[in-house]
Write an enzyme that holds these catalytic residues in place. Structure first.
Site, PDB file in Angstrom:
ATOM      1  N   HIS A 243     -59.234 -11.547 -23.556  1.00 21.87           N
ATOM      2  CA  HIS A 243     -58.729  -9.942 -23.136  1.00 21.87           C
ATOM      3  C   HIS A 243     -58.381 -10.047 -21.944  1.00 21.87           C
ATOM      4  O   HIS A 243     -57.083 -10.087 -21.630  1.00 21.87           O
ATOM      5  CB  HIS A 243     -59.839  -9.042 -23.144  1.00 21.87           C
ATOM      6  CG  HIS A 243     -60.484  -8.993 -24.628  1.00 21.87           C
ATOM      7  ND1 HIS A 243     -60.010  -8.602 -25.613  1.00 21.87           N
ATOM      8  CD2 HIS A 243     -61.769  -9.397 -24.799  1.00 21.87           C
ATOM      9  CE1 HIS A 243     -60.843  -8.514 -26.551  1.00 21.87           C
ATOM     10  NE2 HIS A 243     -62.034  -9.057 -26.224  1.00 21.87           N
TER      11      HIS A 243
HETATM   12  O1  RIB Z   1     -62.952  -4.667 -24.740  1.00 22.90           O
HETATM   13  C1  RIB Z   1     -62.833  -5.951 -24.018  1.00 22.90           C
HETATM   14  C2  RIB Z   1     -63.180  -5.837 -22.488  1.00 22.90           C
HETATM   15  O2  RIB Z   1     -64.634  -5.362 -22.338  1.00 22.90           O
HETATM   16  C3  RIB Z   1     -62.970  -6.911 -21.756  1.00 22.90           C
HETATM   17  O3  RIB Z   1     -62.551  -6.699 -20.274  1.00 22.90           O
HETATM   18  C4  RIB Z   1     -64.456  -7.670 -21.768  1.00 22.90           C
HETATM   19  O4  RIB Z   1     -64.797  -8.611 -20.545  1.00 22.90           O
HETATM   20  C5  RIB Z   1     -65.325  -6.259 -21.794  1.00 22.90           C
HETATM   21  O5  RIB Z   1     -65.246  -5.842 -20.160  1.00 22.90           O
END
Ligand code: RIB
Ligand code: CA
Length: 313
Positions: A243
């Protein structure tokens, strides 16, 4: 092209950690002015410690790390140990940090930096709940027009939710903060689950991290080995979705990504859909566009970039 001046606002988190490593491994393109930490994946005490652990892993103990807000603007904190483990950085065994957290509050560092750097030269890169960013905008509205852009990881449309059926974690934890940011008028680029679910750490990609052979490469392989469990169990995917590194990769090679400039609003009241990013992807409303919503990426090129930059640390 001069290096982009950025502040990373983060809740490490294994994927946050890899985003920080990518930034530190790309000094020609990224000038990391500082890291502000926020409560999210795990409580603030751990996210601030984890940010220091990662800076020392990268051999950059001189990086400025600040502690920010320890809870959302107006809700109890929701954390994600079920994804990231008790420490937030489960997977590798990494030493406790020696470097000090700066005394200044992270929100004040954001405000001061935006007031002292030339207007329009600093990019904010939130990788967790938007509590620090929203607090800074509320406390110092004069910085709004000084921010070059906000490139954030959060939200979802076609992929809907990962923490509820309709909400992505970063937005869900602090929807009021997200609403402030998305209504600010600042130039925003969003890396939602729609794109981050396309950069999965498959076995060959994990092997490539490990093959770097350095402590950074091996730790990255071990971090993604750990945090792939959640997505593999839930979605049956082929590996951990990276992500947060999408935010940094976009700053380095925006051409790897594609999306649309659309209206995105945040659900703040419905219990059923709290934290949903209501993205008008098909332009069915006359709500004005306010964000570039990314839904595509050249995944092989993304991993080539990431692996090469990790090998420099
Ligand atoms: O949904 C994914 C996000 O939530 C990413 O930033 C992960 O690190 C969590 O913070
Ligand atoms: Ca994060």
């Amino acid at each position: 092209m001069p290096a982009k001046k950025i502040i990373i606002d983060t809740d490490p988190g294994q994927d946050d950690a890899i985003a920080i490593l990518l930034a530190l491994g790309s000094p020609d393109e990224i000038e990391l002015l500082g890291i502000t930490t926020v409560a999210g994946n795990v409580p603030l005490k751990l996210t601030q410690k984890n940010a220091c652990i990662i800076c020392e892993l990268a051999g950059r103990p001189e990086t400025l790390v600040f502690a920010g807000c320890d809870r959302p603007l107006s809700r109890p904190l929701v954390t994600a140990e079920h994804v990231h483990g008790k420490t937030g950085l489960d997977g590798p065994t990494l030493p406790n940090p020696q470097m000090e957290i700066k005394k200044q509050h992270g929100v004040d560092f954001i405000i001061e930096t935006l007031r002292t750097e030339p207007s329009g030269t600093v990019t904010l890169c939130p990788l967790g709940p938007l509590t620090n960013i929203a607090t800074a905008l509320e406390k110092a509205p004069d910085i709004i027009n000084r921010i070059a852009e906000i490139v954030l990881m959060g939200g979802a449309y076609f992929e809907v939710g990962n923490i509820t059926p309709t909400a992505e974690f970063n937005i869900y934890v602090d929807p009021e903060a997200a609403d402030i940011v998305f209504k600010s008028g600042i130039k925003i680029v969003v890396m939602p689950l729609d794109v981050t679910h396309k950069v999965l750490v498959t076995r060959p990609r994990n092997d490539a991290f490990r093959k770097i052979g350095s402590s950074v490469g091996v730790a990255t392989a071990e971090m993604t080995d750990f945090f792939e469990r959640f997505d593999k169990d839930k979605y049956g995917t082929a590996g951990a979705p990276l992500h947060d590194p999408c935010v940094i990769a976009y700053l380095i090679k925006p051409e790897l990504f594609g999306g649309r400039y659309i209206n995105v609003m945040i659900e703040k009241t419905s219990d059923l859909t709290l934290g949903m990013t209501v993205a008008d992807w098909w332009g069915v409303t006359n709500r004005p566009a306010n964000a570039t919503f990314i839904n595509d990426v050249d995944a092989p090129a993304f991993f080539d970039l990431l692996t090469e930059r990790l090998s420099r640390l």
